[in-house]
Write an enzyme that holds these catalytic residues in place. Structure first.
Site, short mmCIF file in Angstrom:
data_model
loop_
_atom_site.label_atom_id
_atom_site.label_comp_id
_atom_site.label_asym_id
_atom_site.label_seq_id
_atom_site.Cartn_x
_atom_site.Cartn_y
_atom_site.Cartn_z
N GLY A 12 0.87 -1.17 0.19
CA GLY A 12 0.01 -0.02 0.01
C GLY A 12 0.98 1.15 -0.16
N ARG A 73 0.85 -5.04 -5.96
CA ARG A 73 1.13 -6.32 -5.27
C ARG A 73 1.77 -7.05 -6.44
NH1 ARG A 73 -0.36 -4.89 0.04
NH2 ARG A 73 -1.88 -3.06 -0.29
N ASP A 104 5.69 -5.67 5.71
CA ASP A 104 6.04 -6.91 6.00
C ASP A 104 6.06 -7.68 4.73
OD1 ASP A 104 6.48 -6.55 8.64
OD2 ASP A 104 4.76 -7.43 9.19
N THR A 126 4.47 2.36 5.70
CA THR A 126 2.90 2.12 5.65
C THR A 126 2.26 2.89 6.63
OG1 THR A 126 1.28 0.58 6.54
CG2 THR A 126 3.58 0.10 7.06
N ASP A 128 -0.03 2.20 8.55
CA ASP A 128 -0.54 1.59 9.76
C ASP A 128 0.28 1.36 10.88
OD1 ASP A 128 -2.73 1.02 8.04
OD2 ASP A 128 -1.86 -0.75 7.16
N ASP A 130 2.37 -0.96 11.81
CA ASP A 130 2.15 -2.21 12.06
C ASP A 130 3.35 -2.95 11.93
OD1 ASP A 130 2.04 -2.18 9.23
OD2 ASP A 130 0.36 -3.42 9.36
N ARG A 172 -5.67 -1.46 9.89
CA ARG A 172 -5.77 -2.86 9.87
C ARG A 172 -5.72 -3.45 11.21
NH1 ARG A 172 -2.16 -4.58 4.82
NH2 ARG A 172 -0.44 -3.87 6.08
P1 ATP Z 1 1.06 -3.16 3.25
O1 ATP Z 1 1.40 -3.03 4.74
O2 ATP Z 1 0.89 -2.24 2.75
O3 ATP Z 1 -0.05 -4.19 3.00
P2 ATP Z 1 3.06 -5.17 2.37
O4 ATP Z 1 4.49 -4.79 1.88
O5 ATP Z 1 2.91 -6.02 3.73
O6 ATP Z 1 2.46 -3.75 2.62
P3 ATP Z 1 1.87 -7.14 1.04
O7 ATP Z 1 0.78 -7.38 -0.22
O8 ATP Z 1 1.88 -8.33 1.77
O9 ATP Z 1 2.21 -5.64 1.23
O10 ATP Z 1 3.23 -7.47 0.01
C1 ATP Z 1 3.64 -6.75 -1.08
C2 ATP Z 1 4.21 -7.51 -2.03
O11 ATP Z 1 5.35 -8.11 -1.54
C3 ATP Z 1 3.59 -8.58 -2.61
O12 ATP Z 1 2.62 -8.25 -3.62
C4 ATP Z 1 4.67 -9.56 -3.18
O13 ATP Z 1 5.05 -9.37 -4.49
C5 ATP Z 1 5.79 -9.32 -2.11
N1 ATP Z 1 5.71 -10.49 -1.15
C6 ATP Z 1 4.83 -10.65 -0.09
N2 ATP Z 1 4.78 -11.86 0.54
C7 ATP Z 1 5.97 -12.51 0.13
C8 ATP Z 1 6.54 -13.63 0.20
N3 ATP Z 1 5.99 -14.36 1.20
N4 ATP Z 1 7.46 -13.97 -0.68
C9 ATP Z 1 8.05 -13.20 -1.70
N5 ATP Z 1 7.35 -11.89 -2.06
C10 ATP Z 1 6.21 -11.53 -1.31
#
Ligand code: ATP
Length: 321
Positions: A12, A73, A104, A126, A128, A130, A172
Site C-alpha cells: 500500500g 502487489r 512486512d 505504511t 498502519d 504495524d 488494519r
Molecule cells: P502493506 O503493509 O501496505 O500491505 P506489504 O508490503 O505488507 O505492505 P503485501 O501485499 O503483503 O504488502 O506485499 C507486497 C508484495 O510483496 C506482494 O505483492 C509480493 O510481491 C511481495 N511479497 C509478499 N509476501 C511475499 C513472500 N512471502 N515472498 C515473496 N514476496 C512476497
C-alpha cells in the site's frame, strides 16, 4: 562495493514514500552510485520496467503524497520462479543492491531476494504503524493528522446536533491510529483490536456517565481491525436515544502531503539504506528505536512481537470521563 542500486515502493502507498525515494537517490548519487527506479513494486523487477534516476528526477516530490514510482502487489514474486527471475533481471540490469520501501510482505520478498544474491534493505513504509521491529513507519504521522482533522470536522457537526459519531479509522490489525487520533480528538471511547472491550461497559456506560455531567455530543473512535461501525451506531442510538451516525474515513487517510516527521524520518531511513548497500550489506531492515534509526536482520525483524502502548491507552481512558 555497490556501484549501482535500485529502489522500489511496494504494497500500500503511504505519504513520505517519495521522501524516502528522494533520499535514496540523493544519498546514493552523493556517493557516486548509479540509481535505477523500479516501477510498480516487484512487478517492475519482473518486467524490467525501470528507469535510471538522476538528481533532478526526484525534485519537487518530497512534499507529495503517493509514490512517484507507483506501487502494486505481485503474486509472481511469492513463487521461487519469481524470485529467481527477479534476481536474474537485477544481475542483467547491473543492480548490486535494492531498497524496498513497503510493509512486512515486501520485506519477505526482500529477504528471499537477498538470499538469492541481491542484497536488499527494507524501509518501513505504511500508514498502519504495524511493523513490529520499528516504533514508527513512514506515513503514520500524516495519516494520524489527516484522521484528526477529519474527526475534528465530524465533531463540529456532532456538537451542533447533539449527536454521537462513531468513526472508523485505518490501521488494519493495529490500533495505533485509533488510539492516537482518539486521544487527540477527545473521544469518549476508543476501540482497538489489541484491548478487549465490552460495549456496555466501555461505550454505553461511558456515554451515560458523560451525559450525566452535561456532555451532549460524543465521539467513538473505532480501529479498522474492530470494524462494525454501522451496527455499533445503530446499537448506541437504540440504547441511549441519542442520534448516532457512523463514518468510515477510508482512503483519505492514505493521501496528502506528508508531515515534517514523515519527511524527516523517511529521509534518514533512505540514507541509512544506501549506507548499508554501499558496503554490500543486505537482508536488513531499517527501523526506528528510541527515536534513532537502527537496522535489523529481516528475518529477526519479521519475528519480533508488536507491542501496543497500553500505558497510553490507560491514559486515554483516564482523561475521557
Ligand atoms: P502493506 O503493509 O501496505 O500491505 P506489504 O508490503 O505488507 O505492505 P503485501 O501485499 O503483503 O504488502 O506485499 C507486497 C508484495 O510483496 C506482494 O505483492 C509480493 O510481491 C511481495 N511479497 C509478499 N509476501 C511475499 C513472500 N512471502 N515472498 C515473496 N514476496 C512476497
Amino acid at each position: 562495493m555497490a556501484k549501482s542500486i535500485a529502489v522500489l515502493t511496494s504494497g500500500g502507498d503511504a505519504p513520505g514514500m517519495n521522501a524516502a525515494v528522494r533520499s535514496v537517490v540523493r544519498a546514493a548519487m552523493f556517493r557516486g552510485m548509479k540509481v535505477i527506479g523500479v516501477f510498480r513494486g516487484y512487478n517492475g523487477l519482473l518486467n524490467k520496467d525501470v528507469k535510471e534516476l538522476d538528481l533532478r528526477s526526484v525534485s519537487d516530490c518530497i512534499n507529495r503524497g503517493g509514490t512517484i514510482l507507483y506501487t502494486a502487489r505481485s503474486e509472481e514474486m511469492k513463487t521461487p520462479e519469481g524470485i529467481e527471475k527477479a534476481a536474474k533481471n537485477c544481475k542483467e540490469l547491473g543492480v548490486d543492491g535494492l531498497v524496498v520501501i513497503g510493509g512486512d510482505g515486501s520485506f519477505r520478498g526482500a529477504r528471499k531476494l537477498s538470499l538469492a544474491g541481491i542484497p536488499c534493505v527494507g524501509i518501513p513504509g505504511t500508514i498502519d504503524n504495524d511493523i513490529s521491529c520499528s516504533e514508527y513507519t513512514v506515513g503514520f504521522d500524516t495519516a494520524m493528522n489527516t484522521a484528526m482533522e477529519m474527526v475534528d470536522k465530524i465533531r463540529d457537526t456532532a456538537q451542533s446536533h447533539d449527536r454521537c459519531s462513531v468513526v472508523e479509522v485505518m490501521g488494519r490489525r493495529c490500533g495505533d491510529i485509533a488510539l492516537q487520533t482518539g486521544i487527540a480528538c477527545g473521544a469518549t471511547s476508543i476501540l482497538v483490536p489489541e484491548i478487549e472491550f465490552d460495549i456496555e461497559r466501555d461505550v454505553i456506560s461511558k456515554i451515560y456517565e458523560q451525559k450525566s455531567t452535561g456532555k451532549k455530543h460524543f465521539i467513538i473512535v473505532v480501529a479498522e481491525g474492530v470494524g462494525g461501525v454501522e451496527d455499533l451506531a445503530k446499537y448506541i442510538e437504540k440504547r441511549t436515544g441519542i442520534e448516532t451516525r457512523a463514518t468510515i474515513l477510508g482512503h483519505v487517510q492514505r493521501g496528502g502531503s506528508p508531515t515534517l516527521r514523515d519527511r524527516v524520518i523517511a529521509t534518514a531511513m533512505g540514507a541509512d539504506a544506501v549506507r548499508l548497500l554501499e558496503k554490500g550489506i543486505g537482508n536488513r531492515v531499517i527501523a526506528l528505536k528510541d527515536g534513532k534509526t537502527v537496522d535489523y536482520d529481516i528475518l529477526e525483524a519479521l519475528e519480533m512481537e508488536r507491542k501496543f502502548d497500553e500505558q497510553l491507552y490507560q491514559t486515554a481512558m483516564e482523561v475521557s470521563i
